[in-house]
Design a protein around this motif. Structure first.
Motif: not given
Length: 130
Positions: A31, A34, A40
């Motif tokens: 990740w 966001t 995302t």
């Protein structure tokens, strides 16, 4: 003779067994960012080539995920020069995503926080490749 035969048999079994074992190591998406709308951004760790001392120190594929679906995959090449951070998608013409001091140069600076997150992840973590 029996010892040689058993040794050869053990080596064959070991070789075949090692080829049948599935590796537990796998690539993963990491990740990055966001957005306010819930989109995302993820970097494909297996595609990342990070070489801080090179002219193009960051090369990686970023996935854009919206509503649990991948809507885009872009290979980014990033570099820095004279206070700017540049990003080029899929080898196309690049653009500035950061300037320090802010907007003191001739280049327009685009608001791309996911690319700044990629730059930060790549150069400020231990993901460097040789």
């Amino acid at each position: 003779m029996k010892k040689i035969f058993l040794t050869i048999l053990l080596m064959v079994v070991t070789l075949l067994g090692s080829q049948m074992i599935v590796s537990t190591a796998s690539a993963q998406d990491i990740w990055l960012y966001t957005a306010n709308d819930g989109t995302t951004y993820w970097v494909e760790s297996e595609t990342a080539v990070i070489r801080p001392k090179y002219a193009e120190p960051v090369k990686a594929t970023v996935k854009t995920v919206r509503d649990n679906r991948c809507v885009d995959e872009t290979r980014w090449i990033m570099s820095g020069d004279e206070g700017y951070i540049f990003a080029a998608p899929n080898g196309e013409k690049g653009f500035a995503v950061y300037a320090y001091p802010r907007h003191e140069g001739n280049e327009p600076v685009y608001n791309r926080p996911e690319l700044l997150a990629l730059w930060h992840w790549a150069l400020h973590s231990n993901h460097h490749t040789k």
